[in-house]
Design a protein around this motif. Structure first.
Motif, short mmCIF file in Angstrom:
data_model
loop_
_atom_site.label_atom_id
_atom_site.label_comp_id
_atom_site.label_asym_id
_atom_site.label_seq_id
_atom_site.Cartn_x
_atom_site.Cartn_y
_atom_site.Cartn_z
N VAL A 51 9.50 4.18 2.81
CA VAL A 51 9.76 5.50 2.37
C VAL A 51 8.94 6.01 1.63
CG1 VAL A 51 11.09 6.72 0.75
CG2 VAL A 51 11.76 4.72 1.17
N ARG A 52 8.95 7.50 2.92
CA ARG A 52 7.26 8.41 2.24
C ARG A 52 7.89 9.60 1.31
NH1 ARG A 52 6.56 13.92 5.01
NH2 ARG A 52 7.87 13.59 6.36
N ILE A 53 7.02 9.79 0.57
CA ILE A 53 6.52 9.88 -0.20
C ILE A 53 6.13 11.26 -0.60
CG2 ILE A 53 7.79 7.77 -2.18
CD1 ILE A 53 4.60 8.02 -3.37
N SER A 54 5.00 11.70 0.01
CA SER A 54 3.89 12.63 0.74
C SER A 54 3.60 12.63 2.27
CB SER A 54 3.02 12.96 -0.59
OG SER A 54 1.84 11.72 -0.27
N ASP A 55 2.89 13.53 2.63
CA ASP A 55 2.01 13.24 4.03
C ASP A 55 1.53 12.28 3.80
OD1 ASP A 55 3.26 15.80 4.68
OD2 ASP A 55 1.32 16.92 4.69
N HIS A 56 0.48 11.93 2.88
CA HIS A 56 -0.15 10.47 3.84
C HIS A 56 0.23 8.98 2.48
CE1 HIS A 56 -2.31 13.26 5.63
NE2 HIS A 56 -2.42 13.02 6.14
N GLU A 57 1.67 9.00 1.62
CA GLU A 57 1.74 8.18 0.76
C GLU A 57 3.16 7.72 0.72
OE1 GLU A 57 -0.25 9.09 -3.50
OE2 GLU A 57 1.37 10.35 -3.02
N TYR A 58 3.33 6.18 1.10
CA TYR A 58 4.80 5.92 1.07
C TYR A 58 4.91 4.80 0.22
CZ TYR A 58 4.33 8.09 5.65
OH TYR A 58 3.67 8.99 7.01
N LYS A 70 5.17 -20.54 -4.76
CA LYS A 70 4.91 -19.46 -6.33
C LYS A 70 5.82 -18.47 -5.44
CE LYS A 70 1.50 -15.77 -6.31
NZ LYS A 70 2.27 -15.01 -6.20
N PRO A 71 6.55 -17.80 -5.88
CA PRO A 71 7.07 -16.16 -5.76
C PRO A 71 6.91 -15.46 -5.34
CG PRO A 71 7.93 -17.05 -8.28
CD PRO A 71 6.61 -17.88 -7.19
N LEU A 72 7.09 -14.73 -4.53
CA LEU A 72 6.51 -13.64 -3.25
C LEU A 72 6.99 -12.40 -4.17
CD1 LEU A 72 4.96 -11.97 -1.51
CD2 LEU A 72 7.57 -11.54 0.35
N ASP A 73 5.38 -11.72 -4.59
CA ASP A 73 5.89 -10.11 -5.76
C ASP A 73 4.58 -9.14 -5.09
OD1 ASP A 73 2.51 -10.52 -6.31
OD2 ASP A 73 3.91 -11.93 -8.15
N ALA A 74 4.87 -8.35 -5.09
CA ALA A 74 3.93 -7.06 -5.07
C ALA A 74 2.23 -7.19 -4.87
CB ALA A 74 3.97 -5.80 -5.53
N ASN A 75 1.62 -8.36 -5.58
CA ASN A 75 0.69 -8.38 -5.90
C ASN A 75 -0.22 -9.60 -4.96
OD1 ASN A 75 -0.50 -7.52 -8.65
ND2 ASN A 75 0.88 -9.32 -9.31
N ASP A 76 0.78 -10.05 -4.84
CA ASP A 76 -0.01 -11.37 -3.27
C ASP A 76 0.44 -10.26 -2.08
OD1 ASP A 76 0.75 -13.84 -3.95
OD2 ASP A 76 2.58 -12.94 -4.36
N VAL A 77 1.27 -9.13 -1.63
CA VAL A 77 1.02 -7.66 -1.05
C VAL A 77 -0.30 -7.29 -0.97
CG1 VAL A 77 2.09 -6.26 0.43
CG2 VAL A 77 3.61 -7.98 -0.21
N VAL A 78 -0.38 -6.64 -2.21
CA VAL A 78 -1.64 -5.88 -2.16
C VAL A 78 -2.68 -6.74 -1.71
CG1 VAL A 78 -3.17 -4.37 -3.66
CG2 VAL A 78 -0.69 -3.96 -3.42
N PHE A 79 -3.10 -7.90 -2.61
CA PHE A 79 -4.13 -8.62 -2.22
C PHE A 79 -4.29 -8.76 -0.50
CE2 PHE A 79 -5.54 -13.19 -0.93
CZ PHE A 79 -6.56 -13.48 -1.72
N GLY A 93 -6.61 3.54 8.90
CA GLY A 93 -5.89 4.37 8.20
C GLY A 93 -5.96 4.41 6.85
N ILE A 94 -5.06 2.83 6.81
CA ILE A 94 -4.82 2.52 5.42
C ILE A 94 -5.76 3.09 4.01
CG2 ILE A 94 -4.18 1.38 4.06
CD1 ILE A 94 -3.51 0.05 6.49
N ASN A 95 -5.98 3.65 4.02
CA ASN A 95 -6.86 4.06 2.54
C ASN A 95 -6.32 3.26 1.18
OD1 ASN A 95 -9.45 6.19 1.88
ND2 ASN A 95 -8.01 7.29 0.81
N SER A 96 -5.45 3.77 0.63
CA SER A 96 -5.25 2.17 -0.40
C SER A 96 -4.39 1.90 -0.40
CB SER A 96 -6.21 3.09 -1.69
OG SER A 96 -4.59 3.86 -2.21
N VAL A 97 -4.34 1.09 -1.32
CA VAL A 97 -3.04 0.53 -1.98
C VAL A 97 -2.56 -0.26 -2.85
CG1 VAL A 97 -3.47 -2.01 -0.83
CG2 VAL A 97 -0.84 -1.24 -0.90
N GLU A 98 -1.12 -0.17 -3.84
CA GLU A 98 -1.48 -0.30 -5.18
C GLU A 98 -0.38 -0.68 -5.54
OE1 GLU A 98 -2.07 3.20 -7.92
OE2 GLU A 98 -1.84 4.31 -5.80
N VAL A 99 -0.26 -2.03 -6.62
CA VAL A 99 0.80 -2.23 -7.22
C VAL A 99 1.68 -0.80 -8.11
CG1 VAL A 99 2.30 -4.23 -8.45
CG2 VAL A 99 0.26 -5.02 -7.07
#
Length: 535
Positions: free
Chosen positions: A100-107, A121-130, A150-156
């Motif tokens: 879901v796009r929340i600004s021009d460059h943020e999803y 181990k349960p999958l969670d956002a930490n695994d995806v960011v890692f 093109g991916i500048n950063s990713v965070e939980v």
């Protein structure tokens, strides 16, 4: 090799201790090693399947994979956030929905609940960011890391939500998220095995779990009985053996003798030899690979739109598919494949019409007394030799003279892109085999190219259509329907301009024993063994 299980009380006792310790550590339990030859594996309902791979496997780490066999194995062990389905559409798998796009460059991307890795181990956002941070880290040495820049950063931002921030417009974000390098890794497993991860262990959330791999030998996967996604029910097969034939071995003979159940990437000659066998099922479909003639529209004669159109109209694509590929190719009539959901047969395209070609050439002042001529570069191997000769012969019927220049693949690309001291101005036309569709997901790759090559507008002749502002906005959307709307406008414009002359889509050819049921691949060559059963 000595069997590791010796039937004695001591062995039974030690095995029980190891089993208890393994369960306590949360690791997979490996079955007894049988070391059976592929032809000795019993085929039964819901049983085993032996697939012969075209090359050896080097790693089971999605971010270090390079070979086709690596990729196929990874597709069975790991599920992706997004994936291409069997109809070539991008769909959410481990993601709860599209970004879901929340600004021009943020999803924002939400992760599904109640998904577990093979180690429990349960999958969670930490695994995806890692996973994404590891992919972008130069120390990981991912061979394709540059396409993710093109991916500048990713965070939980929540236990099951991440935020992706782009450094610039990224028209193929969906396609990047669907790539195998993005398939989530278990922090626990990667940390435990360190640099050995992908060699001695591979822990995903996919339909099959890694069991055994001795370097240089077969890889064995078994059914993940805890598999839980919306993509499919539990897989039907209990075991898959990825078999790697010795150099020089004949996979067609192995297939006939029941040593293997599926053979991949057959040549057209091999496929033709199997077509009449009742016990063999040929599976072939046009892939995303396309043979085309890339034109230098900055140089005569291709700086004139009518000349480009005439050359295209003078080429019989049906003949090329039949003669150069034994019929295992589909003629390309547009920048959109005929099986694409947006293809419109009535919107124009590139067809065979030599009479119209002669008229266009006459309008430009060319007749039998004044011929159009150009040089065609091509890679000096098959099927390009055959294609080049067919094109030369076909175009002679509309009084176009073609000079053929065979060369190595590297030399060809040096001329086309002006590398290695080669003068791009020397290049007029190049017969190429373009396979780089995955980054842009087929048709969307054309919008990506168009977006990043605005000089193309100068080659559209008298067209008054401008797209940059509308396309820039549309490509920020992650709704495929919005992007489809933009491309439905663009594809006729590209076809009319004849930016390239599309020839055909060579087929990916598989052969399976008749007892292998289910559709196990798509036009991208992805492997869906969770949809396969054996009779």
């Amino acid at each position: 090799m000595r069997n590791p299980f010796v039937f004695s009380l001591r062995t039974v006792f030690l095995a029980s201790v190891i089993f208890s310790l393994t369960i306590g550590a949360g690791l997979s339990v490996y079955p007894e090693k049988t070391h059976q030859e592929p032809h000795k594996v019993k085929i039964h309902e819901g049983g085993a399947l032996v697939l012969a791979c075209p090359d050896h496997v080097y790693t089971l780490d999605p971010q270090k994979a390079e070979t086709l066999s690596d990729k196929w194995l990874i597709e069975q062990i790991y599920d992706g956030l997004l994936e291409y389905d069997q109809n070539d559409r991008i769909v959410p798998v481990l993601a709860a929905s599209m970004p879901v796009r929340i600004s021009d460059h943020e999803y924002i991307l939400e992760i599904k609940h109640d998904i577990k890795f093979h180690d429990g181990k349960p999958l969670d956002a930490n695994d995806v960011v890692f996973t994404i941070k590891r992919l972008l880290d130069p120390a990981t040495q991912c061979p394709s890391r540059q396409i993710f820049q093109g991916i500048n950063s990713v965070e939980v931002i929540a236990p099951m939500q991440i935020k992706i921030t782009l450094g610039h417009d990224c028209p193929d974000l969906l396609e990047l998220l669907a790539r195998h390098e993005m398939r989530p890794l278990s922090i626990k497993a990667v940390t435990r095995y360190g640099s050995s991860y992908g060699k001695v262990a591979a822990v995903g959330t996919g339909p099959f779990r890694f069991i055994e791999w001795e370097r240089g030998k077969d890889v064995i996967l078994e059914r993940n009985y805890s598999y839980k996604t919306d993509k499919a029910n539990n897989p039907f097969l209990h075991r898959i053996i990825f078999h790697f034939p010795e150099p020089g071995s004949d996979v067609v003979q192995d297939l006939r003798r029941r040593r293997i159940d599926i053979a991949a990437n057959l040549s057209t000659n091999e496929a033709s030899g199997l077509a009449s066998r009742s016990y063999i099922r040929l599976v072939h479909k046009p892939g995303q690979r396309i043979c085309q003639i890339y034109l230098n529209a900055d140089r005569s004669p291709f700086d004139r739109p009518n000349i480009r159109k005439a050359i295209s109209l003078g080429i019989n694509r049906e003949e090329i598919a039949k003669k150069a590929f034994d019929g295992f190719a589909t003629p390309a009539l547009s920048c959109l494949p005929q099986w694409h959901r947006l293809y419109d047969a009535g919107a124009g395209g590139q067809f065979f019409d030599p009479n119209l070609a002669l008229k266009l050439l006459a309008d430009e002042g060319f007749t039998s007394d004044l011929q159009v001529s150009f040089s065609l570069m091509y890679t000096d191997d098959e099927p390009f030799r055959a294609i080049a000769q067919i094109i030369k012969e076909q175009l002679s019927h509309i009084n176009v003279l073609v000079d053929l220049f065979p060369m190595s693949k590297n030399e060809l690309f040096d001329f086309v892109y002006g590398r290695g001291g080669k003068d791009r101005a020397f290049f007029q036309a190049a017969l190429e085999d373009w396979e780089d569709w995955r980054g842009g997901g087929g048709a969307d790759q054309f919008t990506w190219r168009l977006y990043h090559h605005s000089s193309l507008e100068n080659k559209l002749g008298a067209s008054t259509y401008t797209w940059e502002e509308d396309l820039s906005s549309a490509l920020k959307e992650c709704d495929p329907n919005v992007r489809d709307m933009s491309f439905s406008i663009l594809s006729p414009v590209i076809d009319k301009a004849v930016v390239a002359i599309y020839l055909c889509y060579p087929h990916r050819i598989w052969a399976a024993r008749s007892w292998v049921k289910g559709d196990f691949t798509n036009s991208l060559g992805d492997l869906f063994l969770d949809s396969v059963w054996v009779r």
